[in-house]
Design a protein around this motif. Structure first.
Motif, mmCIF file in Angstrom:
data_model
loop_
_atom_site.group_PDB
_atom_site.id
_atom_site.type_symbol
_atom_site.label_atom_id
_atom_site.label_comp_id
_atom_site.label_asym_id
_atom_site.label_seq_id
_atom_site.Cartn_x
_atom_site.Cartn_y
_atom_site.Cartn_z
ATOM 1 N N PHE A 6 0.823 -19.209 -70.688
ATOM 2 C CA PHE A 6 -1.048 -18.601 -70.703
ATOM 3 C C PHE A 6 -1.871 -19.093 -69.949
ATOM 4 O O PHE A 6 -2.977 -18.642 -69.352
ATOM 5 C CB PHE A 6 -1.493 -17.794 -71.943
ATOM 6 N N GLN A 7 -1.958 -20.601 -69.455
ATOM 7 C CA GLN A 7 -2.751 -20.786 -68.688
ATOM 8 C C GLN A 7 -3.009 -20.606 -66.933
ATOM 9 O O GLN A 7 -2.930 -20.318 -66.547
ATOM 10 C CB GLN A 7 -2.488 -22.884 -68.794
ATOM 11 N N GLN A 8 -1.138 -20.549 -66.739
ATOM 12 C CA GLN A 8 -1.235 -19.489 -65.605
ATOM 13 C C GLN A 8 -1.851 -18.706 -65.301
ATOM 14 O O GLN A 8 -2.429 -18.004 -64.231
ATOM 15 C CB GLN A 8 -0.249 -19.843 -64.769
ATOM 16 N N GLU A 9 -1.688 -17.539 -66.328
ATOM 17 C CA GLU A 9 -2.585 -16.143 -66.534
ATOM 18 C C GLU A 9 -3.868 -16.735 -66.295
ATOM 19 O O GLU A 9 -4.321 -15.311 -65.386
ATOM 20 C CB GLU A 9 -1.624 -15.430 -67.261
ATOM 21 N N VAL A 10 -4.430 -17.358 -67.003
ATOM 22 C CA VAL A 10 -5.881 -17.781 -66.825
ATOM 23 C C VAL A 10 -5.383 -17.630 -65.668
ATOM 24 O O VAL A 10 -6.827 -17.397 -64.779
ATOM 25 C CB VAL A 10 -6.333 -18.385 -68.118
ATOM 26 N N LEU A 11 -5.889 -18.624 -64.878
ATOM 27 C CA LEU A 11 -5.824 -19.409 -62.817
ATOM 28 C C LEU A 11 -5.582 -18.304 -62.016
ATOM 29 O O LEU A 11 -6.278 -17.618 -61.425
ATOM 30 C CB LEU A 11 -5.103 -20.732 -63.029
ATOM 31 N N ASP A 12 -4.375 -17.273 -63.007
ATOM 32 C CA ASP A 12 -3.970 -16.490 -61.893
ATOM 33 C C ASP A 12 -5.532 -15.011 -61.770
ATOM 34 O O ASP A 12 -5.730 -14.312 -60.535
ATOM 35 C CB ASP A 12 -3.395 -15.432 -62.148
ATOM 36 N N CYS A 13 -5.819 -14.635 -62.592
ATOM 37 C CA CYS A 13 -7.170 -14.239 -62.920
ATOM 38 C C CYS A 13 -8.182 -13.948 -62.517
ATOM 39 O O CYS A 13 -8.771 -13.509 -61.799
ATOM 40 C CB CYS A 13 -7.767 -13.384 -64.333
ATOM 41 N N PHE A 14 -8.238 -16.261 -62.200
ATOM 42 C CA PHE A 14 -9.358 -16.440 -62.067
ATOM 43 C C PHE A 14 -9.615 -15.989 -59.888
ATOM 44 O O PHE A 14 -10.624 -16.050 -59.753
ATOM 45 C CB PHE A 14 -9.465 -17.471 -62.437
ATOM 46 N N ASP A 15 -8.350 -15.868 -59.628
ATOM 47 C CA ASP A 15 -7.972 -16.165 -58.618
ATOM 48 C C ASP A 15 -8.546 -14.541 -57.854
ATOM 49 O O ASP A 15 -8.927 -14.905 -57.286
ATOM 50 C CB ASP A 15 -6.230 -16.192 -58.328
ATOM 51 N N SER A 16 -7.901 -13.533 -58.814
ATOM 52 C CA SER A 16 -8.198 -12.202 -58.127
ATOM 53 C C SER A 16 -9.560 -12.255 -58.355
ATOM 54 O O SER A 16 -10.284 -11.551 -57.665
ATOM 55 C CB SER A 16 -7.369 -11.303 -59.759
#
Length: 346
Positions: A6-16
């Motif tokens: 879930f932390q990686q998903e948060v950062l992926d969304c932040f990258d977008s």
């Protein structure tokens, strides 16, 4: 430190989001240049922060739970748009880790440099001490994330520490600040806004009035000695003014505790280049005119932490006077039965 899913998903969304933000800022700059070249054109420069948010909304990248909540724009003390997003992360979800990772991405993608200033705001002494200890420890994963972002040139500062412009131009300076220091009741009563001798290099010499005037034209919300409308006023050598010209990245741990009108005015009065809020319970000010909402970029639920076995449960200990283990076992069994009855009644 390995990230949870879930932390990686948060950062992926932040990258977008950052990718969209960079793209929309470029478009806004093109329109601004066109207006300057052709002042007769009936054009307005768009708020690139709002356009970036709309782009993520269009592709369904934002939390469904906030679908009916409009984007809430932010402006700094000079009236310029400020990107401001909130990570809604349950307690125990690694907010400080995500904050460090987010700062790294902000510096590389948004600020596009490995030096600058980060104002890291915490709500209380306990979190201040924990964060300070972690960031000062070069072996700690949080510090290592920042070191990688800044090529090893990181300075962790307290609000009373000496500050030289050369530090901000050669290092990633991270200043820890507790909420009550930034949420000013009377700006003349707080040291952060006072002229002090250990803030150097940010402003011209006192007798260079033309240079002071030129800076005020660019950053009009600086505190000064004298009348801003008259040539001859002098900018104060204060930490508050240094922040305003440096345009820091602001990290707000437990951001809902800095959501009073006064706190928001103060924080955005620092002219931040980016504001990241992290909270388990983000706040809204829907009764304000206009309403002010937290811009939830992600909404991590407790089920995500449960899946990663990160749920923290309280332990209640009862101390008894006797030392018979059978009494302890009997009391535990009775308490278990009591909890079962309560659970079945729900």
């Amino acid at each position: 430190m390995e990230l949870k899913d879930f932390q990686q998903e948060v950062l992926d969304c932040f990258d977008s989001y950052l990718d969209s933000l960079v793209d929309k800022r470029l478009n806004a700059l093109k329109i601004e240049n066109l207006i300057q070249a052709e002042p007769d054109l009936d054009l307005d420069v768009p708020d690139y922060t709002e356009k970036a948010w709309e782009a993520l909304t269009t592709i369904g990248a934002l939390p469904p739970s906030r679908a009916q909540i409009p984007f809430s724009p932010r402006k700094d003390g000079t009236g310029q748009p400020v990107p401001s997003v909130t990570f809604k992360i349950p307690t125990g979800g690694g907010k400080t880790l995500l904050a460090a990772q987010a700062v790294s991405r902000i510096m590389s993608k948004w600020i596009q440099t490995n030096h600058g200033f980060v104002l890291w705001i915490v709500p209380n002494e306990s979190i201040y001490t924990q964060t300070q200890k972690a960031l000062n420890n070069r072996e700690h994963p949080y510090r290592q994330i920042l070191d990688r972002a800044a090529a090893g040139k990181v300075k962790i500062l307290e609000k009373t520490a000496p500050l030289d412009r050369r530090d901000a131009e050669s290092h990633l300076c991270v200043m820890l600040l507790m909420l009550q220091s930034s949420n000013r009741q009377n700006k003349d009563s707080l040291k952060i806004f006072k002229d002090r001798g250990n803030v150097r290099g940010f402003f011209p010499t006192e007798d260079d009035f033309q240079a002071h005037s030129a800076i005020l034209d660019k950053v009009p919300n600086l505190d000064v000695y004298g009348d801003k409308s008259m040539l001859g006023c002098v900018i104060k050598d204060s930490l508050g003014n240094a922040l305003r010209v440096t345009r820091p990245v602001v990290v707000m741990d437990e951001g809902h505790k800095a959501f009073s009108r006064l706190a928001l005015d103060t924080l955005y009065g620092f002219n931040p280049s980016f504001v990241l809020e992290l909270s388990a319970t983000p706040a809204d000010r829907d009764k304000d005119t206009p309403p002010i909402y937290s811009n939830w970029l992600v909404d991590v639920r407790g089920t995500a932490l449960d899946k990663e076995e990160m749920i923290k449960l309280p332990i209640n200990v009862t101390v008894r006077g006797d030392d018979d283990w059978r009494d302890c076992l009997r009391a535990s069994f009775e308490h278990l039965n009591s909890l079962q009855v309560q659970a079945e009644s729900l």
